[in-house]
Design a protein around this motif. Structure first.
Motif, PDB file in Angstrom:
ATOM      1  N   ASP A 238      37.988  -2.482 -15.362  1.00  0.00           N
ATOM      2  CA  ASP A 238      38.436  -3.811 -14.918  1.00  0.00           C
ATOM      3  C   ASP A 238      39.871  -4.081 -15.381  1.00  0.00           C
ATOM      4  OD1 ASP A 238      36.030  -4.195 -13.736  1.00  0.00           O
ATOM      5  OD2 ASP A 238      35.209  -5.509 -15.272  1.00  0.00           O
ATOM      6  N   TRP A 239      40.115  -3.813 -16.663  1.00  0.00           N
ATOM      7  CA  TRP A 239      41.449  -4.031 -17.209  1.00  0.00           C
ATOM      8  C   TRP A 239      42.447  -3.040 -16.622  1.00  0.00           C
ATOM      9  CZ3 TRP A 239      43.053  -8.211 -19.603  1.00  0.00           C
ATOM     10  CH2 TRP A 239      42.122  -9.003 -20.291  1.00  0.00           C
ATOM     11  N   ALA A 240      42.002  -1.795 -16.426  1.00  0.00           N
ATOM     12  CA  ALA A 240      42.898  -0.778 -15.872  1.00  0.00           C
ATOM     13  C   ALA A 240      43.329  -1.129 -14.451  1.00  0.00           C
ATOM     14  CB  ALA A 240      42.217   0.587 -15.899  1.00  0.00           C
ATOM     15  N   LEU A 241      42.404  -1.588 -13.630  1.00  0.00           N
ATOM     16  CA  LEU A 241      42.742  -1.966 -12.259  1.00  0.00           C
ATOM     17  C   LEU A 241      43.692  -3.157 -12.226  1.00  0.00           C
ATOM     18  CD1 LEU A 241      39.257  -1.525 -10.536  1.00  0.00           C
ATOM     19  CD2 LEU A 241      41.291  -0.088 -10.247  1.00  0.00           C
ATOM     20  N   LEU A 242      43.503  -4.074 -13.162  1.00  0.00           N
ATOM     21  CA  LEU A 242      44.421  -5.218 -13.263  1.00  0.00           C
ATOM     22  C   LEU A 242      45.828  -4.735 -13.589  1.00  0.00           C
ATOM     23  CD1 LEU A 242      44.755  -8.325 -13.331  1.00  0.00           C
ATOM     24  CD2 LEU A 242      44.221  -8.225 -15.775  1.00  0.00           C
ATOM     25  N   LEU A 243      45.921  -3.779 -14.500  1.00  0.00           N
ATOM     26  CA  LEU A 243      47.222  -3.229 -14.887  1.00  0.00           C
ATOM     27  C   LEU A 243      47.853  -2.463 -13.730  1.00  0.00           C
ATOM     28  CD1 LEU A 243      49.054  -3.019 -17.429  1.00  0.00           C
ATOM     29  CD2 LEU A 243      48.002  -0.795 -17.854  1.00  0.00           C
ATOM     30  N   ILE A 244      47.052  -1.683 -13.013  1.00  0.00           N
ATOM     31  CA  ILE A 244      47.560  -0.924 -11.867  1.00  0.00           C
ATOM     32  C   ILE A 244      48.092  -1.863 -10.786  1.00  0.00           C
ATOM     33  CG2 ILE A 244      46.864   0.571  -9.959  1.00  0.00           C
ATOM     34  CD1 ILE A 244      44.921   1.923 -11.959  1.00  0.00           C
ATOM     35  N   ALA A 245      47.366  -2.946 -10.536  1.00  0.00           N
ATOM     36  CA  ALA A 245      47.814  -3.929  -9.549  1.00  0.00           C
ATOM     37  C   ALA A 245      49.141  -4.561  -9.974  1.00  0.00           C
ATOM     38  CB  ALA A 245      46.748  -5.004  -9.371  1.00  0.00           C
ATOM     39  N   PHE A 246      49.270  -4.832 -11.259  1.00  0.00           N
ATOM     40  CA  PHE A 246      50.503  -5.432 -11.778  1.00  0.00           C
ATOM     41  C   PHE A 246      51.687  -4.497 -11.567  1.00  0.00           C
ATOM     42  CE2 PHE A 246      53.399  -6.080 -15.467  1.00  0.00           C
ATOM     43  CZ  PHE A 246      53.869  -7.338 -15.123  1.00  0.00           C
ATOM     44  N   PHE A 247      51.524  -3.217 -11.913  1.00  0.00           N
ATOM     45  CA  PHE A 247      52.613  -2.264 -11.721  1.00  0.00           C
ATOM     46  C   PHE A 247      52.886  -2.033 -10.232  1.00  0.00           C
ATOM     47  CE2 PHE A 247      52.122  -1.147 -16.209  1.00  0.00           C
ATOM     48  CZ  PHE A 247      53.438  -0.907 -16.567  1.00  0.00           C
ATOM     49  N   GLY A 248      51.857  -2.120  -9.405  1.00  0.00           N
ATOM     50  CA  GLY A 248      52.062  -2.007  -7.971  1.00  0.00           C
ATOM     51  C   GLY A 248      52.943  -3.113  -7.439  1.00  0.00           C
ATOM     52  N   LEU A 249      52.713  -4.315  -7.902  1.00  0.00           N
ATOM     53  CA  LEU A 249      53.550  -5.451  -7.487  1.00  0.00           C
ATOM     54  C   LEU A 249      54.985  -5.287  -7.983  1.00  0.00           C
ATOM     55  CD1 LEU A 249      51.061  -8.406  -8.107  1.00  0.00           C
ATOM     56  CD2 LEU A 249      51.859  -7.550  -5.895  1.00  0.00           C
ATOM     57  N   LEU A 250      55.139  -4.810  -9.225  1.00  0.00           N
ATOM     58  CA  LEU A 250      56.490  -4.570  -9.743  1.00  0.00           C
ATOM     59  C   LEU A 250      57.216  -3.524  -8.909  1.00  0.00           C
ATOM     60  CD1 LEU A 250      55.955  -4.485 -13.637  1.00  0.00           C
ATOM     61  CD2 LEU A 250      56.923  -6.334 -12.269  1.00  0.00           C
ATOM     62  N   GLY A 251      56.481  -2.471  -8.512  1.00  0.00           N
ATOM     63  CA  GLY A 251      57.088  -1.432  -7.693  1.00  0.00           C
ATOM     64  C   GLY A 251      57.506  -1.939  -6.327  1.00  0.00           C
ATOM     65  N   ALA A 252      56.651  -2.735  -5.702  1.00  0.00           N
ATOM     66  CA  ALA A 252      56.965  -3.287  -4.384  1.00  0.00           C
ATOM     67  C   ALA A 252      58.194  -4.201  -4.458  1.00  0.00           C
ATOM     68  CB  ALA A 252      55.762  -4.057  -3.847  1.00  0.00           C
ATOM     69  N   TRP A 253      58.258  -5.008  -5.496  1.00  0.00           N
ATOM     70  CA  TRP A 253      59.405  -5.899  -5.696  1.00  0.00           C
ATOM     71  C   TRP A 253      60.687  -5.086  -5.844  1.00  0.00           C
ATOM     72  CZ3 TRP A 253      59.688  -9.876 -10.357  1.00  0.00           C
ATOM     73  CH2 TRP A 253      60.851 -10.633 -10.243  1.00  0.00           C
ATOM     74  N   LEU A 254      60.631  -4.011  -6.637  1.00  0.00           N
ATOM     75  CA  LEU A 254      61.821  -3.210  -6.896  1.00  0.00           C
ATOM     76  C   LEU A 254      62.295  -2.491  -5.636  1.00  0.00           C
ATOM     77  CD1 LEU A 254      63.645  -2.653  -9.253  1.00  0.00           C
ATOM     78  CD2 LEU A 254      62.232  -0.685  -9.862  1.00  0.00           C
ATOM     79  N   ILE A 255      61.371  -1.977  -4.849  1.00  0.00           N
ATOM     80  CA  ILE A 255      61.740  -1.310  -3.600  1.00  0.00           C
ATOM     81  C   ILE A 255      62.380  -2.309  -2.632  1.00  0.00           C
ATOM     82  CG2 ILE A 255      60.815  -0.173  -1.544  1.00  0.00           C
ATOM     83  CD1 ILE A 255      58.705   1.104  -3.402  1.00  0.00           C
ATOM     84  N   TYR A 256      61.783  -3.488  -2.529  1.00  0.00           N
ATOM     85  CA  TYR A 256      62.319  -4.538  -1.650  1.00  0.00           C
ATOM     86  C   TYR A 256      63.747  -4.887  -2.047  1.00  0.00           C
ATOM     87  CZ  TYR A 256      62.791  -9.132   0.556  1.00  0.00           C
ATOM     88  OH  TYR A 256      63.245 -10.200   1.287  1.00  0.00           O
ATOM     89  N   TRP A 257      63.986  -5.022  -3.359  1.00  0.00           N
ATOM     90  CA  TRP A 257      65.326  -5.370  -3.842  1.00  0.00           C
ATOM     91  C   TRP A 257      66.302  -4.217  -3.613  1.00  0.00           C
ATOM     92  CZ3 TRP A 257      67.039  -5.335  -9.607  1.00  0.00           C
ATOM     93  CH2 TRP A 257      68.330  -5.874  -9.706  1.00  0.00           C
TER      94      TRP A 257
END
Length: 294
Positions: A238-257
């Motif tokens: 549960d905690w691992a998936l939450l962390l993976i989702a968080f890094f996924g959002l950070l990655g998407a933001w960085l690519i967009y920028w």
């Protein structure tokens, strides 16, 4: 009293400590404490945090400011105050104020503290100036603030330095090194004009800011993945998936920028960088604090 406190914090020397920016490094130290089995009930963790994030990192920022003499935005400061010779002495005194705390915590933590002190000098001083070379500066940041910063947190609950050879510690170092490299590249993205004038060759100058930001995304993704593998073992999926989702959002933001990055928009890029680093640090920090408060 409020006016006095405000005047102290607004002094140009104190502003060069960039204490707000130092908070962004908190997850590195906290991850070391957590993986070593420590918690916030240990008073040494609090004093260790002050020794690093207030005195050592703050003084190192001021030391870097003295030699860089930036006129444009730097990490945590949109408009850096002017520098003079007094800032150099202030930076060194500020760093050394953390040494008694380090000695009180233990010799292992003190060795880590001294290594970070020496690295901060070598990073900025003209005789060495590690930051002038893109490969050397990345390695210095990864092994310095990333690796040794993690080790400093680890060595509070686990004072024997030999325990840093355990797989748990080595993967922890790998995690913080990769994540910090990614964020370090992000913080260089808006400084290309200043770095070009000083002759400091950074990765965004070498590759171009857009390619460098995409490289930062890879470093953050790999670091987050390594971190998630340990989180599964320690706290479950549960905690691992939450962390993976968080890094996924950070990655998407960085690519967009990265795809829309304009080098000339220095102020806008600075503000985006500060938001990105703040969100990254706050997310990881809250995640770690949730497990350290026990």
């Amino acid at each position: 009293m409020f006016a006095i406190v405000r005047s102290v914090f607004m002094h140009r020397y104190v502003r060069h400590l960039r204490l707000n920016f130092n908070l962004f490094l908190s997850p590195i130290f906290l991850w070391g404490v957590l993986l070593a089995g420590g918690g916030l009930v240990d008073i040494r963790v609090w004093f260790g945090y002050l020794a690093l994030h207030l005195f050592l990192y703050g003084g190192a920022n001021a030391f870097n400011s003295f030699y860089d003499r930036d006129e444009g935005p730097i990490g945590g400061l949109l408009e850096p105050p002017p520098v003079d010779r007094g800032l150099l002495w202030f930076s060194l005194i500020m760093q050394l104020l953390g040494l008694p705390l380090a000695l009180w915590i233990g010799w292992g933590f003190t060795v880590a503290w001294l290594l970070l002190f020496l690295a901060s000098i070598a990073y900025s001083h003209p005789l060495v100036r590690l930051k002038a070379n893109p490969a050397v500066s990345l390695v210095a940041v990864a092994l310095g603030q990333g690796g040794v910063g993690f080790a400093a947190g680890w060595l509070i609950p686990e004072p024997d330095p030999l325990t840093l050879l355990e797989s748990r510690a080595l993967l922890g170092v790998l995690t913080t090194s990769l994540i910090l490299v990614g964020l370090y590249i992000v913080t260089q993205s808006y400084q290309t004009v200043e770095d070009r004038k000083r002759g400091d060759m950074t990765l965004p100058l070498l590759l171009g800011p857009r390619r460098a930001l995409l490289g930062a995304c890879v470093a953050l993704g790999v670091g987050g993945s390594v971190m998630a593998t340990w989180v599964v073992r320690l706290f479950g999926w549960d905690w691992a998936l939450l962390l993976i989702a968080f890094f996924g959002l950070l990655g998407a933001w960085l690519i967009y920028w990265a795809l829309r990055f304009e080098e000339a928009d220095v102020v806008a890029n600075f503000r985006t960088t500060m938001r990105y680093v703040a969100v990254s640090s706050a997310g990881l920090g809250l995640f770690l604090l949730a497990h350290l408060i026990r």
